[in-house]
Design a protein around this motif. Structure first.
Motif, PDB file in Angstrom:
ATOM      1  N   SER A  99     107.459 -60.089  49.402  1.00 59.70           N
ATOM      2  CA  SER A  99     106.721 -59.717  50.685  1.00 59.70           C
ATOM      3  C   SER A  99     105.760 -60.796  51.268  1.00 59.70           C
ATOM      4  O   SER A  99     105.408 -60.941  52.545  1.00 59.70           O
ATOM      5  CB  SER A  99     105.941 -58.422  50.385  1.00 59.70           C
ATOM      6  N   ASP A 100     105.213 -61.638  50.254  1.00 52.60           N
ATOM      7  CA  ASP A 100     104.134 -62.560  50.706  1.00 52.60           C
ATOM      8  C   ASP A 100     104.790 -63.541  51.889  1.00 52.60           C
ATOM      9  O   ASP A 100     104.398 -64.278  52.669  1.00 52.60           O
ATOM     10  CB  ASP A 100     103.564 -63.190  49.662  1.00 52.60           C
ATOM     11  N   TYR A 101     106.218 -64.016  51.466  1.00 46.87           N
ATOM     12  CA  TYR A 101     107.046 -64.831  52.349  1.00 46.87           C
ATOM     13  C   TYR A 101     107.874 -64.097  53.577  1.00 46.87           C
ATOM     14  O   TYR A 101     109.004 -64.213  53.470  1.00 46.87           O
ATOM     15  CB  TYR A 101     108.024 -65.877  51.404  1.00 46.87           C
ATOM     16  N   THR A 102     107.240 -63.481  54.191  1.00 49.40           N
ATOM     17  CA  THR A 102     107.553 -62.736  55.391  1.00 49.40           C
ATOM     18  C   THR A 102     106.777 -62.865  56.516  1.00 49.40           C
ATOM     19  O   THR A 102     105.498 -63.166  56.270  1.00 49.40           O
ATOM     20  CB  THR A 102     107.925 -61.127  55.040  1.00 49.40           C
ATOM     21  N   PRO A 103     107.242 -62.729  57.761  1.00 48.73           N
ATOM     22  CA  PRO A 103     106.307 -63.058  58.751  1.00 48.73           C
ATOM     23  C   PRO A 103     105.115 -61.913  58.991  1.00 48.73           C
ATOM     24  O   PRO A 103     103.950 -62.423  59.316  1.00 48.73           O
ATOM     25  CB  PRO A 103     107.177 -62.639  60.193  1.00 48.73           C
ATOM     26  N   GLU A 104     105.109 -60.704  58.254  1.00 49.29           N
ATOM     27  CA  GLU A 104     104.076 -59.820  58.399  1.00 49.29           C
ATOM     28  C   GLU A 104     103.360 -60.023  57.038  1.00 49.29           C
ATOM     29  O   GLU A 104     102.249 -59.079  56.574  1.00 49.29           O
ATOM     30  CB  GLU A 104     104.721 -58.406  58.416  1.00 49.29           C
ATOM     31  N   GLY A 105     103.878 -60.629  55.954  1.00 51.49           N
ATOM     32  CA  GLY A 105     103.308 -60.909  54.557  1.00 51.49           C
ATOM     33  C   GLY A 105     101.886 -61.699  54.706  1.00 51.49           C
ATOM     34  O   GLY A 105     101.527 -62.132  55.614  1.00 51.49           O
ATOM     35  N   ARG A 106     101.346 -61.757  53.355  1.00 55.42           N
ATOM     36  CA  ARG A 106      99.802 -62.216  53.185  1.00 55.42           C
ATOM     37  C   ARG A 106     100.038 -63.807  53.777  1.00 55.42           C
ATOM     38  O   ARG A 106      98.936 -64.338  54.307  1.00 55.42           O
ATOM     39  CB  ARG A 106      99.824 -62.387  51.743  1.00 55.42           C
ATOM     40  N   LEU A 107     101.027 -64.504  53.383  1.00 50.65           N
ATOM     41  CA  LEU A 107     101.238 -65.862  53.865  1.00 50.65           C
ATOM     42  C   LEU A 107     101.971 -66.218  55.308  1.00 50.65           C
ATOM     43  O   LEU A 107     101.958 -67.418  55.486  1.00 50.65           O
ATOM     44  CB  LEU A 107     101.944 -66.718  52.810  1.00 50.65           C
TER      45      LEU A 107
END
Length: 271
Positions: free
Chosen positions: A47-55
């Protein structure tokens, strides 16, 4: 000084290898530092590596990462490049398409908790894969390389590497092994392997940096039956922050930097 020395040594290896009676074949190992796509996965948490994720991993950032990684591979200009840290086959396909070289690719899903896999880019007219197997944190690819049957062992866990090599020696005795990745100094002469990155390490070079020192985290071990050059680190000025001396990373402490990754490739030539 260190960076200039690496570039000089790389040039020397090219010069020396071209004097071989048979055209040498260069092989590299490259940790590409978490090359995720932007699509949420079903079986692990990316999930961090998604457009809405932390990153905030957007399609634009993904495209830049692909372009940066391909630029490093193109700079090495080697016919075989082992990759660690790719999420899936689509990522590998995008990367191969972005490279100038006419690479074929082999990818296997490892079912790891973070979704990271191994892959192999190779020139099909030089290397012909005939067998492969994958497991926890490793990928083994066996194929024909000129007159030799070579087994490429890609491993990201030192403990796995130890027992894996023992099993391969028993089960695939005909293959000349080249072991690449996070093996550390675990092997002895009992395995019939030589650490081809040891000389570079003793000279103060490494492919990751911590506490302002370079460390050889990723290594290349070559079968004593193979004739190889000494291995080394592939370094270029554009891969390193000239102020800090650290590799230019994609992220630093959660902040997007748009760089290449936290590690440098290592390479060796087989005659």
């Amino acid at each position: 000084m260190w960076r200039l020395l690496i570039i000089f040594n790389f040039s020397c290896f090219i010069f020396n290898c071209t004097t071989y009676g048979r055209q040498p074949i260069g092989i590299a190992y490259y940790d590409v530092d978490r090359l995720y796509d932007t699509v949420p996965a079903l079986f692990y948490d990316d999930s961090d590596y998604t457009p809405e994720g932390r990153l905030r991993w957007t399609p634009e950032r993904y495209t830049r990462k692909i372009r940066n990684t391909a630029a490093v591979i193109d700079s090495m200009a080697l016919p075989i490049v082992a990759l660690w840290g790719v999420e899936n086959e689509q990522v590998v396909r995008d990367l191969a398409a972005a490279c100038r070289g006419d690479y074929s690719y082999l990818h296997r899903t490892l079912n790891s908790l973070d979704g990271m896999d191994f892959a192999l880019l190779y020139y099909g007219d030089l290397f012909y894969p005939t067998y492969d197997e994958s497991g926890r944190r490793y990928l083994y690819v066996e194929g024909e390389l000129g007159r030799d049957t070579v087994g490429l062992v890609l491993c990201s866990d030192p403990r796995t590497a130890r027992w894996l090599i023992g099993d391969l020696r028993e089960e695939r005795p005909h293959a000349k092994l080249l072991v690449m990745g996070r093996t550390e100094s675990l092997f002895t002469t009992d395995h019939g392997l030589r650490d081809r990155t040891l000389r570079a390490e003793k000279a103060g070079r490494g492919n990751v940096r911590s506490a302002r020192k370079w460390r050889m985290r990723d290594r290349i071990w070559a079968d004593t039956a193979l004739q190889t050059s000494e291995g080394d680190v592939f370094a270029r000025r554009y891969l390193v922050d000239q102020k800090s001396g650290n590799p230019l990373t994609t992220y630093s402490r959660g902040v997007y930097r748009g760089g290449y990754g936290y590690s440098l490739p290592v390479f060796v030539y087989i005659r």
